[in-house]
Design an enzyme around this catalytic site. Structure first.
Site, PDB file in Angstrom:
ATOM      1  N   LYS A 278       0.855  -1.175   0.000  1.00 57.98           N
ATOM      2  CA  LYS A 278       0.000   0.000   0.000  1.00 57.98           C
ATOM      3  C   LYS A 278       0.899   1.236   0.000  1.00 57.98           C
ATOM      4  O   LYS A 278       1.825   1.326   0.799  1.00 57.98           O
ATOM      5  CB  LYS A 278      -0.888  -0.033   1.250  1.00 57.98           C
ATOM      6  CG  LYS A 278      -2.239   0.554   1.034  1.00 57.98           C
ATOM      7  CD  LYS A 278      -3.233   0.188   2.114  1.00 57.98           C
ATOM      8  CE  LYS A 278      -4.435   1.104   1.989  1.00 57.98           C
ATOM      9  NZ  LYS A 278      -5.564   0.701   2.794  1.00 57.98           N
ATOM     10  N   GLU A 364     -19.872  -6.318   8.979  1.00 58.89           N
ATOM     11  CA  GLU A 364     -20.915  -5.584   9.687  1.00 58.89           C
ATOM     12  C   GLU A 364     -21.953  -6.518  10.306  1.00 58.89           C
ATOM     13  O   GLU A 364     -22.443  -6.280  11.414  1.00 58.89           O
ATOM     14  CB  GLU A 364     -21.602  -4.594   8.733  1.00 58.89           C
ATOM     15  CG  GLU A 364     -20.752  -3.377   8.365  1.00 58.89           C
ATOM     16  CD  GLU A 364     -19.702  -3.630   7.279  1.00 58.89           C
ATOM     17  OE1 GLU A 364     -19.724  -4.732   6.680  1.00 58.89           O
ATOM     18  OE2 GLU A 364     -18.869  -2.747   7.016  1.00 58.89           O
ATOM     19  N   ARG A 392     -25.865  -3.331   5.614  1.00 61.85           N
ATOM     20  CA  ARG A 392     -25.416  -4.723   5.516  1.00 61.85           C
ATOM     21  C   ARG A 392     -25.972  -5.602   6.637  1.00 61.85           C
ATOM     22  O   ARG A 392     -26.083  -6.810   6.490  1.00 61.85           O
ATOM     23  CB  ARG A 392     -23.879  -4.770   5.614  1.00 61.85           C
ATOM     24  CG  ARG A 392     -23.126  -4.462   4.362  1.00 61.85           C
ATOM     25  CD  ARG A 392     -23.027  -5.701   3.504  1.00 61.85           C
ATOM     26  NE  ARG A 392     -22.629  -5.365   2.152  1.00 61.85           N
ATOM     27  CZ  ARG A 392     -21.387  -5.467   1.699  1.00 61.85           C
ATOM     28  NH1 ARG A 392     -20.426  -5.888   2.480  1.00 61.85           N
ATOM     29  NH2 ARG A 392     -21.113  -5.156   0.454  1.00 61.85           N
TER      30      ARG A 392
END
Ligand SMILES: Cc1ncc(C[n+]2csc(CCOP(=O)(O)OP(=O)(O)O)c2C)c(N)n1
Length: 617
Positions: A278, A364, A392
């Site tokens: 990243k 979630e 969700r």
């Protein structure tokens, strides 16, 4: 200067390049990305990590005939740049500009709209299955990060895809980071896969492929033989029915290109494990990928700049402070985040209360049911979750929390319009979808101080309560230390006027007050959507000729609807103007402008009221 990149109008141009030109293209792409995101802000470190992968995918696959489905889609800037949108990158995430995520109506190369995570494998499988049913020969590729891979939905799709004989490829883009450090057993497992000898050897496989270019079948056999020889037992992904290849270096085009070319010739579900970094190629982002995950504008030469003025406290910070203070006072409090530690303002809570902090990954549904379990045992869970991501976990909220009437607090951040992230991230529906659930309560604080007080009130209840608050800073009111809370289910009259009463739910109260002054109208801070302060409502309805409801949420089924229901139940026939978000998806843009475009700034509210309830002559 990016001469090679400037010559690329579409991926077809990339495919005309020689392999020796591809690293040059990747370098130019990276420089362009750094310059352009510095000017616009947006997702950054994830995009630096996918530069080579994007070049390789468009080089090897015949896009858009072959389908690419990017998970989350926050890493698709290189893809946008190579697919004809280079000149529009300066408009990224702005009103009328290109979106920060893939959108089907933005480009034929955006095969699937995304922004919520972990949908890519399902969608790519659907596309692969459709191709099979229709007798079309095309490839279907899902590109998913190690963070997104932790969601149940990704594994539901793997479970399904592994037994299908569809030709699909899942690329795991493993950078060992979610937004913050990744959590959970899968992460540990991936680290094992990558460790030591095996990773080096697999990288060599890619190099050998390039040197000798053996026939496909032979290569596949050798890949299989070598990887399986080195890792025992079979990888998790093989157990799911995929052919596992890798891990390979996702920044090494010499490894990526031949590996993808060979996978293209294989049939059945394939799984390629690619390792990236990243922030790759921009030292500051490599060193701090969290800070550079989604920065505002910055100067590429010096990096992130400190804000020019002291920033106002955000609602997330108010929540984070409240969480720490309440945790210090009540040992039963535990805090849960589905992978949004920074965004939800929980960094300090984790530091001070590590045993009571739970980052459950991008999960979630699990977060909510996990909270229900904790509550069953007498703990007091606070689930910090963005309004849009709670979508969700709707069934978990109903089935696991509300039906059992468990005292879980939902701290709903990013309620209302969110700006640059657009329709996928707007917290537009929580009022309608929560208020219809029995046992649930829902509060909408009007300012930062009220946010803290209502969180305390919610925490004191013996049933589930959600507190919704918007993205960013409020008006800047002082936040009192008190953890006393305010009366449950009670609103307050903020401005006494006549004829018209504006009933404000949430932070639009500030605009309502300005309008109220102008019109000589009454303004009520309703504070609670559920329970609705019916006593106050009926008293106001009986003493005014018209009512206006105001909320930063969907009008359909929202707080205004709750008011209408209560008036009907009481047999009161007062005209009501309902102001809120309309029945359309609202794209990205500056949040202040977006609100104004919906007529929800003071001028727009005034105009709507004057039009609907003209002053008597
Ligand atoms: C359902 C859902 N929950 C949370 C998020 C917020 N979110 C955006 S990116 C991200 C991290 C993704 O990590 P990973 O897939 O590893 O990609 P990386 O940023 O590391 O490239 C999260 C949690 C989301 N987009 N969707």
């Amino acid at each position: 200067m990016t001469p090679l990149l400037d010559s690329i109008q579409s991926p077809a141009d990339v495919r005309l390049l020689s392999t020796s030109q591809l690293p040059v293209l990747a370098n130019e792409l990276r420089s362009f990305l750094i310059e352009t995101v510095g000017k616009t802000g947006g997702h950054f470190s994830s995009n630096l990590g996918t530069v080579e992968l994007t070049v390789a995918l468009h080089y090897v696959f015949n896009t858009p005939h072959d389908r690419l489905v990017w998970d989350v889609g926050h890493q698709t800037y290189p893809h946008k740049i190579l697919t004809g949108r280079r000149d529009r990158m300066g408009s990224l995430r702005q009103l009328g500009g290109i979106a920060g995520f893939p959108k089907r109506d933005e480009s034929i190369f955006d095969n699937f709209g995304t922004a919520h995570s972990s949908t890519s494998i399902s969608a790519a499988l659907g596309m692969a299955m459709a191709a099979k049913q229709k007798g079309e020969h095309r490839h279907s590729v899902a590109i998913i990060g190690d963070g997104a891979m932790t969601a149940g939905m990704a594994f539901e799709a793997m479970n399904n895809a592994g037994i299908s004989d569809c030709n699909m490829l899942v690329i795991l883009n493993d950078n060992d980071m979610s937004i913050s450090p990744p959590v959970g057993a899968l992460n540990r497992y991936l680290a094992q896969l990558m460790s030591g000898r095996f990773y080096t050897a697999a990288k060599e496989v890619g190099r050998q492929v390039l040197k000798n270019a053996p026939p496909l079948f032979e290569l596949a056999r050798r890949l299989e033989h070598q990887t399986k020889g080195l890792i025992l037992p079979a990888t998790l992904f093989e157990k799911f029915g995929f052919n596992y290849i890798g891990p390979i270096d996702g920044h090494d085009l010499e490894a990526l290109i031949p590996t993808l070319q060979n996978i293209k010739g294989m049939s059945g579900p394939q799984f390629l494990h690619v390792v990236t970094r990243k922030g790759q190629g921009y030292k500051l982002a490599e060193a701090d990928p969290i800070a550079y995950h989604g920065p505002g504008k910055f100067d590429p030469k010096v990096g992130l700049l400190p804000p020019a003025t002291v920033p106002k406290q955000t609602f997330s910070q108010v929540f984070g402070n409240w969480l720490c203070d309440m945790a210090a006072q009540d040992a039963r409090l535990v805090g849960i985040t589905p992978a949004m530690r920074e965004g939800s303002g929980m960094v300090e809570f984790e530091r001070r209360f590590p045993q009571r902090y739970f980052d459950v990954g991008i999960a979630e549904q699990h977060a909510v049911t996990f909270a229900a379990g904790l509550a069953c045992e007498g703990l007091k869970p606070v689930v910090a979750i963005y309004s849009t991501f709670l979508q969700r976990a709707y069934d978990q909220m109903i089935h696991d929390v509300a039906i059992q009437n468990l005292p879980v607090v939902f701290a709903l951040d990013r309620a209302g319009l969110v700006g640059a992230d657009g329709a996928t991230h707007a917290g537009a529906y929580d009022i309608p979808f929560i208020r219809c659930i029995p046992n649930m309560s829902l509060a909408c604080p009007a300012d930062e101080n009220e946010c803290r007080q209502l969180l305390s009130t919610a925490f004191a209840q013996n049933h589930p309560v959600a507190v919704r608050y918007p993205r960013g800073a409020g008006v800047g009111v002082a936040v009192t230390e008190s953890l006393e809370g305010s009366p449950f289910g009670k609103g307050e009259v903020r401005l006494q006027g006549q004829r018209i009463a504006i009933l404000a739910f949430g932070t639009l109260l500030q605009s309502a007050l300005a309008v109220g002054q102008e019109l000589g109208a009454t303004v009520v801070n309703m504070r609670w959507v559920k329970p609705l302060d019916t006593e106050l409502l009926l008293q106001i309805a009986r003493s005014h000729q018209a009512l206006v409801t105001l909320e930063e949420g969907s009008v359909m089924g929202g707080a205004g609807s709750a008011v209408l229901e209560a008036l009907q139940a009481a047999g009161l026939n007062v005209p009501v103007l309902q102001l809120g978000l309309p029945d359309v998806f609202i794209d990205h843009g500056d949040p202040v402008k977006l609100l104004a475009a919906q007529g929800l700034d003071a001028a727009g509210i005034l105009q709507s009221i004057k039009t609907r309830f003209p002053a008597p002559v």
